[in-house]
Design a protein around this motif. Structure first.
Motif, PDB file in Angstrom:
ATOM      1  N   ASP A   1      36.031  26.994  52.073  1.00 24.08           N
ATOM      2  CA  ASP A   1      34.791  26.274  52.391  1.00 24.08           C
ATOM      3  C   ASP A   1      34.416  25.317  51.258  1.00 24.08           C
ATOM      4  O   ASP A   1      34.537  24.101  51.407  1.00 24.08           O
ATOM      5  CB  ASP A   1      33.653  27.256  52.687  1.00 24.08           C
ATOM      6  CG  ASP A   1      32.335  26.564  52.958  1.00 24.08           C
ATOM      7  OD1 ASP A   1      32.338  25.349  53.215  1.00 24.08           O
ATOM      8  OD2 ASP A   1      31.275  27.231  52.918  1.00 24.08           O
TER       9      ASP A   1
ATOM     10  N   CYS B   1      28.041  31.210  49.300  1.00 25.30           N
ATOM     11  CA  CYS B   1      27.757  29.814  49.624  1.00 25.30           C
ATOM     12  C   CYS B   1      26.246  29.610  49.711  1.00 25.30           C
ATOM     13  O   CYS B   1      25.512  30.536  50.058  1.00 25.30           O
ATOM     14  CB  CYS B   1      28.417  29.525  50.963  1.00 25.30           C
ATOM     15  SG  CYS B   1      28.190  27.859  51.562  1.00 25.30           S
TER      16      CYS B   1
ATOM     17  N   HIS C   1      31.456  33.669  54.883  1.00 25.08           N
ATOM     18  CA  HIS C   1      32.356  32.867  55.715  1.00 25.08           C
ATOM     19  C   HIS C   1      33.478  32.226  54.913  1.00 25.08           C
ATOM     20  O   HIS C   1      34.173  31.349  55.406  1.00 25.08           O
ATOM     21  CB  HIS C   1      31.540  31.810  56.483  1.00 25.08           C
ATOM     22  CG  HIS C   1      30.676  30.963  55.601  1.00 25.08           C
ATOM     23  ND1 HIS C   1      29.413  31.332  55.228  1.00 25.08           N
ATOM     24  CD2 HIS C   1      30.906  29.772  55.011  1.00 25.08           C
ATOM     25  CE1 HIS C   1      28.897  30.404  54.441  1.00 25.08           C
ATOM     26  NE2 HIS C   1      29.785  29.445  54.285  1.00 25.08           N
TER      27      HIS C   1
END
Ligand SMILES: [Zn+2]
Ligand SMILES: [Zn+2]
Length: 353
Positions: free
Chosen positions: A158, A42, A67
């Motif tokens: 995400d 990310c 994450h």
């Protein structure tokens, strides 16, 4: 289970991650150890590695980032309810690890918890590792009855979740005849275009990016219009919308130039929802914001139920996945490619391949 595992760890800000052997975590209490099948890379990881967030999110280094995680249940603590999971179950890891009892958590928005602990962004190590310790079974979603692979599921937690929440919150205004624009067709924007089509099927979907390649990509994902980010963006958008402007703009970049370009596209009463974190501040013209009643708002990640919905759409085959996989050993290469804007869709690390 073997006693050691490979993890990519941040030892020093602005330095490459170090892939090294560390101890495999244990599953304690209601915790679950997940064997990582995929961990998405990310832009937040870049900010973290660059040290840009070291004051906002103080971390004790070394730390394993990551994450956006999916994988298989490896080991369960003694407080995980019997029969809820089996070893080997394919699971998505919901990353907004909340306390479970504050107002935000009770409302269902655990990612907004006052004392949230996010994997790779708190004292908890993240997913750039062969195994990850998830502190509670409450943060897992079992993915059954589909052919989805963990490297496709990971980005949904995400990149594939954040634009879903951002658009879902404004779904009620996206009635027939309205328009929605997605700015920045990277990891988040490529999902954003698809959700715009799904959640607002009777609105015009407009993709905006500075790269022709990403605009072609947006067209393939279903955008009706793909417009280059330039001084002419506003003019072109006004032509498409018969001078009305765009009702909902989702800015997946969040740079100062994309924010001001986004505000300039808004229709009267239009909403700009910010999810990208590239820049540092929002600058909008006061007069037009007031007289046109613009809504300028942030949207954080997504909650557990929204992730469930996203996974359900993916299971039904309604979400196109554009991923590039990398072995854990090649993580620094993937980081550099992302930094240089050379990843189409999402880069996903596969630590057990
Ligand atoms: Zn992220
Ligand atoms: Zn909480």
């Amino acid at each position: 289970m073997t006693q050691t595992m490979l993890s990519a760890r941040l030892h020093e800000y602005q330095k490459p991650l170090i892939v090294e052997n560390v101890k495999v975590p244990n599953a304690l209490g209601e915790g679950v150890v997940v064997k990582v099948g995929g961990a998405g890379l990310c832009h937040s990881d870049l900010h973290l590695i660059n040290g840009e967030w070291k004051n906002a999110i103080p971390l004790a280094l070394p730390k394993t980032p990551g994450h956006e995680v999916a994988g298989w249940v490896e080991e369960m603590g003694n407080l995980v309810p019997k029969g809820m999971f089996e070893r080997g179950d394919l699971v998505a890891v919901f990353g907004g690890w909340g306390c479970g009892s504050c107002l935000a958590c009770k409302r269902g928005d655990e990612q907004m918890c006052l004392i949230a602990k996010w994997p790779g962004l708190s004292q908890h190590d993240g997913g750039y590792s062969q195994y990850i310790a998830v502190p509670s079974y409450r943060f897992l979603i079992k993915v059954e009855g589909s052919r989805l692979r963990p490297e496709e599921i990971a980005p949904l937690t995400d990149a594939g979740l954040t634009p879903y929440r951002a658009i879902r919150r404004f779904r009620h205004v996206l009635v027939p005849g309205t328009a929605i624009a997605v700015i920045g067709i990277g990891g988040l924007g490529s999902y954003g275009i698809q959700y715009a089509k799904m959640l607002a099927p009777n609105s015009t979907t407009i993709a905006v990016d500075r790269s022709d390649k990403k605009l072609r990509f947006a067209k393939n994902l279903g955008a009706e219009h793909a417009i280059k980010l330039s001084e002419n963006t506003r003019k072109e958008v006004m032509e498409i919308t018969q001078g009305r402007g765009v009702d909902v703009v989702v800015d997946c970049v969040g740079a100062e130039n994309t924010i001001s370009a986004s505000v300039a596209l808004l229709a009267k009463g239009g909403a700009l929802t910010l999810v990208g974190l590239f820049g540092t501040k929002i600058c909008a013209p006061l007069m037009s914001t007031v007289i046109n009643e613009y809504q300028i708002t942030g949207s954080l990640w997504g909650n557990y139920n929204e992730l469930r919905e996203v996974i359900e759409l993916a299971k039904q085959g309604k979400v196109k996945h554009t991923i590039q996989t990398f072995k854990l050993e090649d993580i620094n290469n993937a980081i550099n490619l992302l930094r240089n804007g050379q990843i189409t869709g999402r880069a996903v690390i596969t630590p057990n391949q």
